[in-house]
Design a protein around this motif. Sequence first.
Motif, PDB file in Angstrom:
ATOM      1  N   THR A 117     -11.000  -1.309   2.538  1.00 52.82           N
ATOM      2  CA  THR A 117     -11.235  -1.078   1.116  1.00 52.82           C
ATOM      3  C   THR A 117     -10.384  -2.094   0.346  1.00 52.82           C
ATOM      4  O   THR A 117      -9.760  -2.969   0.941  1.00 52.82           O
ATOM      5  N   PRO A 144      -8.768   9.610  -0.761  1.00 49.20           N
ATOM      6  CA  PRO A 144      -8.461   8.483   0.130  1.00 49.20           C
ATOM      7  C   PRO A 144      -8.592   7.151  -0.602  1.00 49.20           C
ATOM      8  O   PRO A 144      -9.413   7.011  -1.515  1.00 49.20           O
ATOM      9  N   GLY A 145      -7.805   6.167  -0.186  1.00 47.77           N
ATOM     10  CA  GLY A 145      -7.870   4.847  -0.787  1.00 47.77           C
ATOM     11  C   GLY A 145      -6.876   4.682  -1.918  1.00 47.77           C
ATOM     12  O   GLY A 145      -6.176   5.612  -2.313  1.00 47.77           O
ATOM     13  N   ASP A 146      -6.814   3.471  -2.459  1.00 49.16           N
ATOM     14  CA  ASP A 146      -5.886   3.153  -3.538  1.00 49.16           C
ATOM     15  C   ASP A 146      -6.320   3.710  -4.889  1.00 49.16           C
ATOM     16  O   ASP A 146      -5.482   3.939  -5.766  1.00 49.16           O
ATOM     17  N   GLU A 196     -16.364  -4.944  -6.171  1.00 50.18           N
ATOM     18  CA  GLU A 196     -15.744  -3.618  -6.227  1.00 50.18           C
ATOM     19  C   GLU A 196     -15.159  -3.343  -7.609  1.00 50.18           C
ATOM     20  O   GLU A 196     -15.313  -2.248  -8.163  1.00 50.18           O
ATOM     21  N   ARG A 245      -7.371  -3.771   1.885  1.00 48.81           N
ATOM     22  CA  ARG A 245      -6.594  -2.706   2.537  1.00 48.81           C
ATOM     23  C   ARG A 245      -7.266  -2.335   3.848  1.00 48.81           C
ATOM     24  O   ARG A 245      -8.454  -1.983   3.870  1.00 48.81           O
ATOM     25  N   ASN A 272      -5.410  -1.024  -9.500  1.00 45.35           N
ATOM     26  CA  ASN A 272      -5.566   0.429  -9.478  1.00 45.35           C
ATOM     27  C   ASN A 272      -5.470   1.013 -10.882  1.00 45.35           C
ATOM     28  O   ASN A 272      -6.201   1.942 -11.241  1.00 45.35           O
ATOM     29  N   CYS A 310     -14.601  -8.255  -3.226  1.00 37.20           N
ATOM     30  CA  CYS A 310     -13.528  -7.692  -4.047  1.00 37.20           C
ATOM     31  C   CYS A 310     -13.929  -7.686  -5.525  1.00 37.20           C
ATOM     32  O   CYS A 310     -13.734  -6.688  -6.233  1.00 37.20           O
ATOM     33  N   LYS A 325      -6.908   0.246   6.945  1.00 36.46           N
ATOM     34  CA  LYS A 325      -6.242   1.506   7.286  1.00 36.46           C
ATOM     35  C   LYS A 325      -6.755   2.054   8.609  1.00 36.46           C
ATOM     36  O   LYS A 325      -7.963   2.042   8.869  1.00 36.46           O
ATOM     37  N   ASP A 373      -3.729  11.145   0.588  1.00 35.99           N
ATOM     38  CA  ASP A 373      -3.303   9.741   0.502  1.00 35.99           C
ATOM     39  C   ASP A 373      -2.445   9.597  -0.752  1.00 35.99           C
ATOM     40  O   ASP A 373      -2.935   9.805  -1.861  1.00 35.99           O
ATOM     41  N   GLU A 377     -10.381   0.969   8.493  1.00 36.42           N
ATOM     42  CA  GLU A 377     -11.194   1.195   7.300  1.00 36.42           C
ATOM     43  C   GLU A 377     -10.834   0.144   6.257  1.00 36.42           C
ATOM     44  O   GLU A 377      -9.665  -0.005   5.886  1.00 36.42           O
ATOM     45  N   GLY A 395      -7.459  -2.687  -2.966  1.00 36.26           N
ATOM     46  CA  GLY A 395      -6.512  -2.016  -3.849  1.00 36.26           C
ATOM     47  C   GLY A 395      -5.299  -2.874  -4.121  1.00 36.26           C
ATOM     48  O   GLY A 395      -5.038  -3.865  -3.436  1.00 36.26           O
TER      49      GLY A 395
END
Length: 344
Positions: A31, A319-321, A68, A13, A38, A65, A15, A279, A29, A33
């Motif tokens: 990240t 913020p984020g997914d 994460e 992602r 999610n 990934c 952003k 978000d 940014e 997702g």
Amino acid sequence: MSKIVTLGEIMLRLKSPQSERLFQSPLLEATFGGGEANVAVSLAHFGLQAAFATVLPEGLIGDACLGELRRHNVDTTSVMRGGERLGMYFFENGANQRPSVVVYDRTHSSLSEATPDVFDWAQVFAEASWFHISGITPALSQRAADLSLQALRAAKERGVTISCDYNYRGKLWKYGKKAPEVMRELMQYVDVGIANEEDCQLSLGISVEGKSQEPNKALGMERYEALARKVCATFPNLRFQAITLRESHSANHNGWSACLFDGHSFLVSSRYDLTHIVDRVGAGDAFAAGLIYGLVTKQTNEDALNFAVAASALKHTIPGDLNLVNVGEVRSLASGNVSGRVQR
């Protein structure tokens, strides 16, 4: 407790900062997702054993990934490596009357090019009690649709409960088939359906007569009950149909609630007035995870619904997914603690 498996595509992602337009400044940014990932992350934060199945490319980005997912205690045993690239999406966060914008870049991604034999289904569903998928994966390509169907059949053969978020994404259905043509075949395996009104119309081709109303009005609820009953009548294998209800006053101000039909009773959740939204991406996934958690842990249907709505309301603040909240925080909100006061 046995594990919950989700299958789908996780993306990089990118952003723009805060509420800037994309490329307004030379910053993005980065990240990770994606719908089903999610859900897995949320369930792991709720203390359940959550496993995610996907295909990631070899190399630095795929490794990051994977890291994460592991950082959030998601079981990655069923993450396969291969293909050419990780899918991406660019996100511009809206403000007031300017809506948020998503631009996909996921053509020829590793998962969209994967064939069903890339997974050992006996291994994927070993000790699994629940399987979650969405309408996003079969929208990616014919191969991804075939993969989704094979996964559903494998789960059903093993007696696994199946949930599906219908998740219509018009920008993805580009390979020659309409969403209902694919989704209606997949739906015969589903026990728990999750959607908003538009998803039911565009993913399944099911609608009710009349004009949509604001869901916080009493007359509007009759419409959503009729819709839930119609979906369940069309697919009698469904044990539950949940419908999320979003009132979009602006990009930053939404009303948020949901309803649930179990084949007999129609339940309506608490409603949250969401102002100063940080978000909203991933809120539907947070709802799905909350509902799965409530049903898996044997809460009453009403409590499961309210837990799901509270979990997704909290997602709008992050913020984020990913919905990085725990069970205690969700229960606190669901019980009426809406002050936002500092916890000391």
